[in-house]
Write an enzyme that holds these catalytic residues in place. Structure first.
Site, PDB file in Angstrom:
ATOM      1  N   GLU A   8      -6.344  12.043   0.545  1.00 36.78           N
ATOM      2  CA  GLU A   8      -5.735  11.655  -0.728  1.00 36.78           C
ATOM      3  C   GLU A   8      -5.382  12.857  -1.589  1.00 36.78           C
ATOM      4  O   GLU A   8      -5.028  12.695  -2.769  1.00 36.78           O
ATOM      5  CB  GLU A   8      -6.670  10.718  -1.507  1.00 36.78           C
ATOM      6  CG  GLU A   8      -7.942  11.356  -2.017  1.00 36.78           C
ATOM      7  CD  GLU A   8      -9.097  11.292  -1.016  1.00 36.78           C
ATOM      8  OE1 GLU A   8     -10.246  11.429  -1.450  1.00 36.78           O
ATOM      9  OE2 GLU A   8      -8.829  11.091   0.181  1.00 36.78           O
ATOM     10  N   ASN A  46     -10.019   2.158  -1.497  1.00 36.45           N
ATOM     11  CA  ASN A  46      -9.773   1.725  -0.123  1.00 36.45           C
ATOM     12  C   ASN A  46     -10.820   0.727   0.339  1.00 36.45           C
ATOM     13  O   ASN A  46     -10.504  -0.259   1.020  1.00 36.45           O
ATOM     14  CB  ASN A  46      -9.751   2.934   0.817  1.00 36.45           C
ATOM     15  CG  ASN A  46      -8.449   3.709   0.734  1.00 36.45           C
ATOM     16  OD1 ASN A  46      -7.420   3.172   0.366  1.00 36.45           O
ATOM     17  ND2 ASN A  46      -8.504   4.989   1.078  1.00 36.45           N
TER      18      ASN A  46
END
Length: 286
Positions: A174, A139
C-alpha cells in the site's frame, strides 16, 4: 491553535497539468490499419494479374513486380505488428498492473537519473513516500478486492494532482511514492499536504459497509541535497519521515528532520496542519 496565532498559508504549487500516457515507445501504425493496407494492395495486384492475363507476352519485370510488392507489404505489416507488441511489452515492463503507476524497479532507475541531474545542475529533488493508514485493517474488514479499488482510486487521484514532470510509482504493497524533480522541501511539503487533503475528501462505499468509508494517508518528505547525498539516503529519509507521521497519529505530512544547517526553518506544512475544508468528491463504490 491559540486565538492570537496567525495561520500560515501553504506554499504555492504550480497547477497540475494533464499527464501523458505511460508509454515507453511512440505509437505505430495500428494492426487493423496494416491489415487493411495489405488487403487493399493484394486486391489491386490481383486485378493487375487479371488484366495482364489477356496480353500475349509481358516483360519479366511486369511478371515479377506483383510478387515483390506483396512481399514488401507483408514485411511492412509484420513490422507494424512487431513494433506494436514491443511497445505494449515495454509499457508492461515498467508499469504496475493494479494502479497504472510506474513499478518499483523503474522508480529506482528514474530516481537515480533525477538525483544525478540535480547534482549536475545544482537544483533540488524531492521524494514523497505515501502510505494508506490502517490499510491492512481495511482489507481484513471489507475484503482485498475493495482494498485494491481503494488503492487504484488513490493512485488515480495522485496522477491527477501532481505535475506532468513528476514521477508516481507503487513502491510496494500500500506504499506509493512520487519523485518531484526540481522541487524544494517547502514546495514538496505543500504538494504532499494537497494530496493528503484530497485523499481525505474521498468517500468509498464497500459492499460490506452500511455507510461510506473514508481513508487517510500519511506522507513522508525528503529532499536532495538537504537530507541525502544519494538515492538510498533519500529514500531512507522519506521512509523515516513517513514512520514519524505514523507515530504522530497518522493522516499527517512530515519532513525528514536532519538538515545540513542548524536552525533552518521548518516548512509551514510540517509545523502545523492547516485548517483546510474537505473537498467533497463523488462516492466511489468499491
Amino acid at each position: 491553535m491559540s486565538g492570537g496565532e496567525a495561520q500560515l498559508p501553504l506554499p504555492a504549487i504550480p497547477p497540475a497539468t494533464p499527464r501523458p500516457r505511460l508509454t515507453a515507445l511512440p505509437a505505430y501504425v495500428p494492426l487493423r490499419s496494416a491489415a487493411a493496407i495489405f488487403a487493399t494492395a493484394a486486391l489491386l495486384l490481383a486485378l493487375w494479374r487479371f488484366l495482364a492475363a489477356g496480353r500475349p507476352t509481358l516483360p519479366l519485370w511486369a511478371e515479377v513486380l506483383p510478387d515483390l510488392i506483396l512481399l514488401l507489404l507483408a514485411c511492412l505489416a509484420l513490422s507494424a505488428v512487431f513494433l506494436r507488441e514491443l511497445t505494449r511489452t515495454a509499457k508492461l515492463a515498467i508499469t504496475d498492473g493494479l494502479t497504472g503507476l510506474f513499478n518499483h524497479r523503474h522508480m529506482q532507475q528514474r530516481l537515480a537519473e533525477e538525483v544525478a541531474r540535480a547534482e549536475r545542475f545544482g537544483h533540488p529533488a524531492s521524494v514523497l513516500m505515501i502510505d494508506i493508514d490502517r490499510f491492512k485493517r481495511f482489507n481484513g474488514t471489507y475484503g482485498h478486492q475493495a482494498g485494491d479499488r481503494v488503492l487504484a482510486a488513490i493512485a488515480r487521484l495522485i496522477r491527477e494532482t501532481i505535475r506532468a514532470t513528476d514521477i508516481p510509482a507503487r513502491y510496494g504493497g500500500e506504499e506509493l511514492a512520487v519523485i518531484l524533480p526540481q522541487t524544494s522541501l517547502v514546495n514538496a511539503c505543500g504538494l504532499a499536504e494537497r494530496l493528503r487533503v484530497a485523499v481525505e475528501g474521498l468517500k468509498f462505499q464497500p459492499r460490506r459497509a452500511a455507510h461510506p468509508i473514508r481513508v487517510t494517508i500519511s506522507v513522508g518528505v525528503a529532499t536532495y541535497p538537504n537530507h541525502a547525498a544519494g538515492t538510498a539516503e533519500l529514500l531512507d529519509g522519506a521512509d523515516q519521515a513517513l514512520f514519524q507521521a505514523k507515530r504522530d497519529g497518522r493522516n499527517l505530512v512530515r519532513a525528514f528532520e536532519r538538515r545540513e544547517q542548524p536552525g533552518e526553518p521548518m516548512p509551514a506544512a510540517e509545523r502545523r496542519r492547516p485548517a483546510v475544508a474537505l473537498v467533497q468528491l463523488p462516492l466511489i463504490k468499491v
